[in-house]
Design a protein around this motif. Structure first.
Motif, mmCIF file in Angstrom:
data_model
loop_
_atom_site.group_PDB
_atom_site.id
_atom_site.type_symbol
_atom_site.label_atom_id
_atom_site.label_comp_id
_atom_site.label_asym_id
_atom_site.label_seq_id
_atom_site.Cartn_x
_atom_site.Cartn_y
_atom_site.Cartn_z
ATOM 1 N N GLU A 199 -4.711 -3.780 -8.541
ATOM 2 C CA GLU A 199 -4.741 -2.711 -7.627
ATOM 3 C C GLU A 199 -6.105 -1.937 -7.241
ATOM 4 N N VAL B 140 -8.069 1.393 -4.671
ATOM 5 C CA VAL B 140 -8.058 2.686 -4.065
ATOM 6 C C VAL B 140 -8.667 2.664 -2.693
ATOM 7 N N SER C 58 0.802 -1.309 -0.119
ATOM 8 C CA SER C 58 0.036 0.013 -0.068
ATOM 9 C C SER C 58 0.765 1.260 0.156
ATOM 10 N N LEU D 217 -1.527 8.023 -1.597
ATOM 11 C CA LEU D 217 -1.473 8.762 -2.728
ATOM 12 C C LEU D 217 -1.349 10.384 -2.591
ATOM 13 N N LEU E 276 -3.395 3.718 -2.263
ATOM 14 C CA LEU E 276 -3.357 2.855 -3.296
ATOM 15 C C LEU E 276 -2.693 1.245 -2.830
#
Length: 121
Positions: free
Chosen positions: A32, A34, A6, A9, A21
């Protein structure tokens, strides 16, 4: 069990609205997603919305509670939108509970190891 990597961002993590992310791997497959902070009370609560492409979104709530001389970590996760919410059922809920047990056991080991290192320093 959960994300293998992780990365924040933005510099504001974990302020409300900030994002992270993350990468999930299963064997050779990876993807991936978010995660967005929806609510936080420093030192006691963190509420997240994880977005995982085709599966949709999920609400993840973490709470720390004093428990005698220890700390109790409460983790609650529920699908919100998308395929994950549509397919949510007792079997998928049981799988989430197993994933949380593994995640919380890893967290406990990390915290206990850090605590021992601080005490011996």
């Amino acid at each position: 069990m959960g994300p293998c990597e992780s990365t924040p961002l933005d510099q504001a993590w974990p302020e409300v609205g900030s994002q992270l992310l993350y990468t999930v791997r299963l064997g050779p497959w990876s993807t991936e997603g978010v995660t967005t902070v929806r609510h936080q009370e420093p030192g006691s609560e963190l509420e997240l919305e994880a977005s995982f492409k085709a599966l949709g979104t999920a609400r993840i709530f973490l709470q720390l509670r004093p428990w005698g001389e220890d700390t109790l970590v409460v983790c609650d996760e529920h699908p919100l939108r998308g395929l994950g919410g549509t397919l949510h059922n007792p079997v998928s809920e049981a799988a989430l509970q197993l994933r949380h047990r593994g995640m919380l056991a890893r967290l406990a080991r990390l915290v206990e190891n850090d605590h021992r290192e601080v005490r011996h320093a």
